[in-house]
Structure formats: C-alpha cells, structure tokens
Design an enzyme around this catalytic site. Sequence first.
Site, PDB file in Angstrom:
ATOM      1  N   GLU A   5       0.848  -1.670   0.209  1.00 41.03           N
ATOM      2  CA  GLU A   5      -0.321   0.199  -0.015  1.00 41.03           C
ATOM      3  C   GLU A   5       0.681   1.108  -0.075  1.00 41.03           C
ATOM      4  O   GLU A   5       1.535   1.486   1.526  1.00 41.03           O
ATOM      5  CB  GLU A   5      -0.972   0.367   1.452  1.00 41.03           C
ATOM      6  N   ASP A  16      -3.816   9.154   9.906  1.00 37.89           N
ATOM      7  CA  ASP A  16      -2.766   8.741  10.528  1.00 37.89           C
ATOM      8  C   ASP A  16      -2.200   8.972  11.469  1.00 37.89           C
ATOM      9  O   ASP A  16      -2.459   9.961  12.060  1.00 37.89           O
ATOM     10  CB  ASP A  16      -1.893   8.393   9.024  1.00 37.89           C
TER      11      ASP A  16
END
Length: 266
Positions: free
Chosen positions: A49, A60
């Site tokens: 990814e 994140d």
Amino acid sequence: MSQLAAFIKQQRQKKPILSMTHVVYGYPTVQESLDWMERLMKEGVDFIEVQFPFSDPVADGPSIVAACHKALEQTLDVETCLTQLGELAKGFPESRIVLMSYLNPMYRYGLDKLAKRAAEENILGLILPDLPIEQAATYQATCEKYQVDPIWLVTPVTPKDRLAMLASQASGFLYCVARSGVTGHSVHETKMHEGKSKTTSLDDYLAEIKVHSSAPIGVGFGLRERAQIEQLIGKADLAILGSALLDAYNKGGQEEGIKLIKDLFY
C-alpha cells in the site's frame, strides 16, 4: 470478480493470510522509498500500500504523519509516482501495488486521470479514506470504467446500516479498521482504547461484514504482534502492516523491517 479480488483469491489458495505492507512514497527520499518497495517485493510480500503523502493525513498516527511531512520537503508529483510504481511492479508478478492518499492531492491531479493512469500502470486499487461514498458516484463510475477498485474503509464504530451499505458495495477488498482511532497505537494502547469504546469483538465485527459482502477482507490499524495476525486467519484475507513496519524501518532500516515481516508472517 475484479482483477484485484481475483488476485487475492488466487494468492489465498497458497497462504492462510496475505501480507500488505505500507510505504510512504518519498520517505525518507523518493529513491529510498522505491528501493524499500523493491526489497519488500523481493521478500515476497503480497501487496504494498503506497501512500502518496499529504500535509494533513487525518487517519494516520504520529509515525506516518512524520514520514509524510518529511517526504513533502521534496517536490513530489502524482504522475511521476504512478510511472515509477508501474515500472517497479513489472518485475514482480506475484505482488501488487495499491495507491493510498487523501482526496486533496488526488482531486487536484484529477480523479478520472488517476483511475486511467492507475490502470495503465497495473495499480488495481485506490484508497482515499476521506472521500465519503455518498459523494463518490462519479469516482466510482470512473473506477469501474478503467477496472480499478475503489477501496472503502469501515471501522468497529461504523453504524450497522452504513457498514452494510459499504460492505455491499465493496470490490477488490474491503479495508476493515481493527479499532477506532488513528494508525500506530501500541498493543497496550490499543487495548486501553478498546476498553473504553469497544462495542463489539473483532470476530463479531468481521462476521457482520461477511453477512453483507463477498469481497475479500483486509484488516489494519494496530497490528504489531504475530498473535494478532494469527487471530485473523480464517476471518480475513489480508493483514495490513503500517506504523509497526515504519517504526521498524526507522529503527534499523530495511533489515529491521524485513525481520518484523518474517516474525509476523513466516
């Protein structure tokens, strides 16, 4: 069945669960990130990814945020990224690359062009965590036109009716966040967090998804131990390794990262 789902089904005949590793494009430099991706594919990971960095990566945690900010000290562009990923993937037919980013840089590049160029470079999946499916009809149609899968995310706190809708529209695979919050918590922090907000067990959550979707299932966020990977066998198709792999890379470069992958998957 899409090309991406077919690849997952084919690989799953050989392995109990597939590995998806996360790499930030451009971190710490473009060439070092490409070298790391190549090493990962040489070591036999099933998926990478690749995150095209954005200044505000809201899904994140600290490790990936810091990597994105470091990468953005360089001048990066989506077109070059796609071209380089396509070149890299040619030598590794047993691995696949999916592209992850946020809506802002991809919208500026052009979502139609993104799907077209991704297909040309054999990138069969696109992950845009901050694009709501309700506002994505044109994007979905474009992805279908070019046979690239838009990958949707669900979490344990996604309302059941919305989870059912997202799962029913999944193609390629459905990205199942293992817990609420951002990427990168330690196992201890994850358990503390879940103790406060957990509404269902991971097993029940994945079982609920399978009621509504026949697409493969990928699970990520917080995976750091072999026991967590083993818990997913028979319940998911991909285990997604993000912050833990980046932390290992930051600690000891490629060798430390590969050691972690071997400890978790082999």
